[in-house]
Design a protein around this motif. Structure first.
Motif, short mmCIF file in Angstrom:
data_model
loop_
_atom_site.label_atom_id
_atom_site.label_comp_id
_atom_site.label_asym_id
_atom_site.label_seq_id
_atom_site.Cartn_x
_atom_site.Cartn_y
_atom_site.Cartn_z
N GLY A 1 37.75 43.82 36.85
CA GLY A 1 39.05 43.81 37.54
C GLY A 1 38.98 44.47 38.89
O GLY A 1 39.54 43.99 39.87
N ALA A 2 38.25 45.60 38.98
CA ALA A 2 38.15 46.32 40.25
C ALA A 2 37.41 45.49 41.29
O ALA A 2 37.81 45.44 42.46
CB ALA A 2 37.44 47.66 40.03
N ALA A 3 36.33 44.84 40.89
CA ALA A 3 35.58 44.01 41.83
C ALA A 3 36.44 42.87 42.37
O ALA A 3 36.42 42.56 43.56
CB ALA A 3 34.33 43.45 41.15
N ASN A 4 37.21 42.26 41.50
CA ASN A 4 38.05 41.14 41.92
C ASN A 4 39.31 41.59 42.65
O ASN A 4 39.94 40.80 43.36
CB ASN A 4 38.39 40.26 40.73
CG ASN A 4 37.20 39.42 40.34
OD1 ASN A 4 36.85 38.49 41.01
ND2 ASN A 4 36.53 39.82 39.26
N ALA A 5 39.67 42.85 42.49
CA ALA A 5 40.84 43.38 43.20
C ALA A 5 40.62 43.39 44.71
O ALA A 5 41.58 43.49 45.47
CB ALA A 5 41.17 44.78 42.69
N LEU A 6 39.38 43.26 45.13
CA LEU A 6 39.11 43.17 46.57
C LEU A 6 39.78 41.95 47.19
O LEU A 6 40.00 41.91 48.40
CB LEU A 6 37.59 43.11 46.81
CG LEU A 6 36.82 44.36 46.37
CD1 LEU A 6 35.32 44.11 46.49
CD2 LEU A 6 37.24 45.57 47.16
N LEU A 7 40.15 40.99 46.36
CA LEU A 7 40.84 39.79 46.83
C LEU A 7 42.29 40.07 47.24
O LEU A 7 42.84 39.40 48.11
CB LEU A 7 40.80 38.72 45.72
CG LEU A 7 41.41 37.38 45.98
CD1 LEU A 7 40.75 36.69 47.16
CD2 LEU A 7 41.30 36.50 44.74
N VAL A 8 42.90 41.08 46.64
CA VAL A 8 44.33 41.35 46.83
C VAL A 8 44.71 41.57 48.30
O VAL A 8 45.66 40.95 48.79
CB VAL A 8 44.81 42.52 45.94
CG1 VAL A 8 46.26 42.89 46.23
CG2 VAL A 8 44.62 42.17 44.48
N PRO A 9 44.00 42.41 49.07
CA PRO A 9 44.41 42.58 50.47
C PRO A 9 44.31 41.30 51.29
O PRO A 9 45.12 41.08 52.20
CB PRO A 9 43.45 43.65 51.02
CG PRO A 9 42.71 44.20 49.88
CD PRO A 9 42.93 43.30 48.69
#
Length: 191
Positions: free
Chosen positions: A147-155
């Motif tokens: 989840g943390a790695a893919n959270a880079l997509l949010v910004p």
């Protein structure tokens, strides 16, 4: 590629129906083929029916303009989404779906139910809310690192929504926070 075109491409790629589809399949796959079947049912009620309603009833008649940019129109669309997701949750409860899949649909219902009254006064970002909610649930199921790695997509998604002038940066940030804070606690109930 210019920035507006890149923003449109990213906005379309991470459209809530696409994120919901991936989420339903990812959560379902964790529970084998029967889980995938439950995930497919959730896709119908949580992604297909809502987008079909949006396209069939509004000026968002093309997939290029399906993001429901007008706040007043969202106040018509959101109750239909709530009803469709609630129907899915009811069917899944009655049919004995696994707890995590029930919690996933429950988290979607809780998120849209919280977005609904906010939308009356302010156009909070559904894109970022759905994305962070999905990433939170997938992270809880497959590991925080995923989840943390893919959270880079949010910004980047937040940037795309602001770049297209569909939302302010505050609306995208609020959506991102809301999605994680609502979906996470509801999803964890079924794990």
């Amino acid at each position: 590629m210019n920035t507006t075109r890149a923003a449109r491409l990213l906005t379309d790629l991470v459209d809530p129906k696409n994120v919901i589809t991936v989420l339903c399949l990812a959560v379902g796959a964790h529970y084998g083929w029967s889980g995938v079947g439950w995930g497919a049912l959730a896709i119908v009620f949580c992604a297909v029916i809502p987008i079909a309603f949006i396209v069939a009833t509004g000026k968002e008649r093309t997939f290029a303009d399906r993001h429901v940019p007008e706040r007043a129109r969202r106040m018509i669309v959101i109750p239909v989404i709530v009803a469709s997701v609630l129907t899915c949750l009811t069917l899944m409860i009655v049919s004995g779906a696994p707890g995590p899949l029930l919690s996933m649909v429950g988290a979607m219902l809780a998120t849209i139910a919280v977005i609904w009254p906010i939308t009356h006064w302010w156009k909070i970002s559904v894109h970022t809310a759905v994305l962070t909610g999905a990433l939170t649930m997938i992270g809880m199921l497959y590991g925080w690192w995923w989840g943390a790695a893919n959270a880079l997509l949010v910004p980047f998604v937040a940037w795309s929504r602001a770049r297209l002038q569909d939302h302010t940066p505050a609306q995208t940030a609020a959506g991102a926070i809301l999605g994680a804070l609502v979906a996470g606690p509801v999803f964890i109930l079924g794990l």
